[in-house]
Design a protein around this motif. Structure first.
Motif, mmCIF file in Angstrom:
data_model
loop_
_atom_site.group_PDB
_atom_site.id
_atom_site.type_symbol
_atom_site.label_atom_id
_atom_site.label_comp_id
_atom_site.label_asym_id
_atom_site.label_seq_id
_atom_site.Cartn_x
_atom_site.Cartn_y
_atom_site.Cartn_z
ATOM 1 N N SER A 62 0.856 -1.274 -0.276
ATOM 2 C CA SER A 62 0.099 -0.058 0.117
ATOM 3 C C SER A 62 0.842 0.986 0.161
ATOM 4 C CB SER A 62 -0.877 -0.048 1.116
ATOM 5 O OG SER A 62 -1.753 -1.013 1.052
ATOM 6 N N TYR A 63 1.955 1.373 0.673
ATOM 7 C CA TYR A 63 2.760 2.327 0.826
ATOM 8 C C TYR A 63 3.592 2.602 -0.333
ATOM 9 C CZ TYR A 63 1.840 3.514 5.982
ATOM 10 O OH TYR A 63 1.118 3.993 7.079
ATOM 11 N N VAL A 64 4.225 1.356 -0.929
ATOM 12 C CA VAL A 64 4.587 1.498 -2.242
ATOM 13 C C VAL A 64 3.640 2.142 -3.248
ATOM 14 C CG1 VAL A 64 5.541 0.170 -4.136
ATOM 15 C CG2 VAL A 64 6.427 -0.483 -1.676
ATOM 16 N N SER A 65 2.642 1.969 -3.331
ATOM 17 C CA SER A 65 1.714 2.196 -3.938
ATOM 18 C C SER A 65 1.384 3.720 -4.143
ATOM 19 C CB SER A 65 0.157 1.600 -3.813
ATOM 20 O OG SER A 65 -0.726 1.913 -5.067
ATOM 21 N N VAL A 66 1.299 4.457 -2.807
ATOM 22 C CA VAL A 66 1.118 5.508 -2.346
ATOM 23 C C VAL A 66 2.400 6.600 -3.003
ATOM 24 C CG1 VAL A 66 1.270 7.476 -0.696
ATOM 25 C CG2 VAL A 66 -0.287 5.434 -0.291
ATOM 26 N N VAL A 98 -5.749 10.117 -8.048
ATOM 27 C CA VAL A 98 -5.303 8.817 -7.701
ATOM 28 C C VAL A 98 -4.222 8.427 -6.506
ATOM 29 C CG1 VAL A 98 -3.800 6.953 -8.981
ATOM 30 C CG2 VAL A 98 -5.664 8.238 -10.238
ATOM 31 N N ALA A 99 -3.488 9.510 -6.177
ATOM 32 C CA ALA A 99 -2.464 9.457 -5.321
ATOM 33 C C ALA A 99 -3.241 9.614 -3.778
ATOM 34 C CB ALA A 99 -1.533 10.579 -5.507
ATOM 35 N N ARG A 100 -4.234 10.395 -3.883
ATOM 36 C CA ARG A 100 -5.054 10.551 -2.591
ATOM 37 C C ARG A 100 -5.802 9.238 -2.247
ATOM 38 N NH1 ARG A 100 -5.631 13.122 1.955
ATOM 39 N NH2 ARG A 100 -7.577 13.156 2.689
ATOM 40 N N ASP A 101 -6.466 8.674 -3.315
ATOM 41 C CA ASP A 101 -7.259 7.460 -3.105
ATOM 42 C C ASP A 101 -6.088 6.169 -2.547
ATOM 43 O OD1 ASP A 101 -9.421 8.346 -4.371
ATOM 44 O OD2 ASP A 101 -9.452 7.533 -5.963
ATOM 45 N N ARG A 102 -4.886 6.259 -3.072
ATOM 46 C CA ARG A 102 -4.176 5.137 -2.499
ATOM 47 C C ARG A 102 -3.422 5.545 -0.986
ATOM 48 N NH1 ARG A 102 -0.015 4.427 -7.650
ATOM 49 N NH2 ARG A 102 -1.582 3.940 -9.112
#
Length: 356
Positions: A62-66, A98-102
């Motif tokens: 999850s953090y990698v995706s953010v 997109v970044a916010r959703d993650r």
């Protein structure tokens, strides 16, 4: 995150739900003690597999995706700075969403480095200092208060009613660069050791003599408490504040009209933690599976409550910011608030005592 930095989240407002009780209700047994004796449940609810799934299947990816989303936002804002077209502005706004959703899917594990090392505050402090943001462009971002940077500072400039000026565009790139730095720093702290051990290894060492988590249950308490805190914040603050006062501008992502997406992603993040993975289905050793094996009535109740909360959140008419005052919108928001509070309440009253 509401208010500032990594403040401790407040409990549920008593005006819309029954008071919270920390004693377990009878589910075939009279209370917590009999859950382990009369019911014959002697196995620990939290195992090494539970913790490893939480860390490696939920937290770290999850953090990698953010961090990837923050990088893409930074690149989109650099493109917009160089070529300030309507298309590039919309692309930058979409990259923010997109970044916010993650990020919002990580709210239920905002402990460890996110809390103690200030990453959460630097990334997601709200409300922001709007006046201070106007004069902060000349101030090094490293020296700023958290209320003058992060997601919501970018949101304020990027989604303004008038198109960003040249100065605003330059400021946006500065803010996005710092957001990327913070997001990548959070990933690094979970994955790599430096002068401190990687937080991944800290959690995975739970139960060992020299661990910050001396028992598996100590780590389990951290995980379950994170779920309780995040969902109670959604119900009592993120929804409850605007609903009680009927002030839509109290919604956290009011400027971008992204609040409903925030709330849905908060639900998704909690669901991922409960199931021990981010993909469909439940993971072996997950909190959900362990409850199904040892306390099936509680598991069935939680599964249903999660499903009810999801249905209620997705039934709110979009955008929530402009539909709050309508009769349909108000009822839908109240229904979702009550459903989310029910999940938090069950986790706190029935699951948390099993791991404490």
């Amino acid at each position: 995150m509401i208010v500032t930095g990594s403040q401790v989240r407040q409990g549920l407002n008593t005006w819309f739900v029954l008071p919270l009780r920390r004693t377990a209700i009878g589910l075939g047994c009279a209370g917590v003690a009999t859950l382990f004796s009369a019911c014959g449940q002697t196995q620990a609810l939290i195992t090494n597999q539970t913790i490893q799934g939480f860390v490696d299947q939920v937290v770290v990816p999850s953090y990698v995706s953010v961090a990837a989303g923050a990088t893409q936002l930074e690149q989109a804002l650099q493109t917009y700075q160089q070529a300030p077209t309507a298309a590039n502005l919309e692309a930058a706004r979409q990259a923010w969403r997109v970044a916010r959703d993650r990020w919002e899917q990580t709210e239920c594990f905002a402990f460890g480095p996110a809390d103690s090392e200030g990453f959460d505050g630097a990334i997601d402090t709200w409300p922001i200092d709007r006046q201070g943001l106007k004069t902060a462009a000349a101030q090094p971002v490293e020296q700023r208060e958290d209320s003058r940077k992060g997601f919501h500072a970018i949101e304020e400039l990027l989604f303004a009613a008038t198109e960003p000026t040249l100065s605003d565009r330059q400021h946006l790139v500065i803010l996005a660069t710092d957001l990327t730095k913070q997001a990548q720093g959070l990933v690094t702290r979970w994955q790599q050791a430096s002068d401190q051990p990687a937080y991944r290894s800290v959690l995975l060492s739970a139960g060992s003599a020299d661990s910050a988590y001396p028992t598996l249950n100590a780590a389990g308490t951290e995980i379950v408490q994170g779920l309780v805190d995040s969902l109670s914040e959604v119900a009592s603050e993120k929804i409850g504040g605007p609903l009680e006062t009927q002030e839509p501008d109290r919604f956290e992502s009011f400027v971008s009209r992204n609040t409903l997406s925030d709330l849905r992603n908060n639900w998704t993040g909690a669901w991922n933690v409960y199931r021990g993975q981010r993909s469909d289905g439940g993971a072996a050793g997950s909190l959900q599976q362990r409850l199904q094996q040892q306390h099936p009535v509680i598991a069935q109740q939680l599964d249903q409550q999660f499903a009810t909360a999801r249905q209620a959140l997705w039934a709110i008419p979009e955008p929530i910011e402009t539909n709050l005052a309508s009769p349909r919108g108000k009822v839908a928001v109240l229904t979702a608030q009550t459903a989310i509070a029910a999940v938090s309440d069950t986790l706190e009253r029935q699951v948390l005592p099993l791991v404490q």
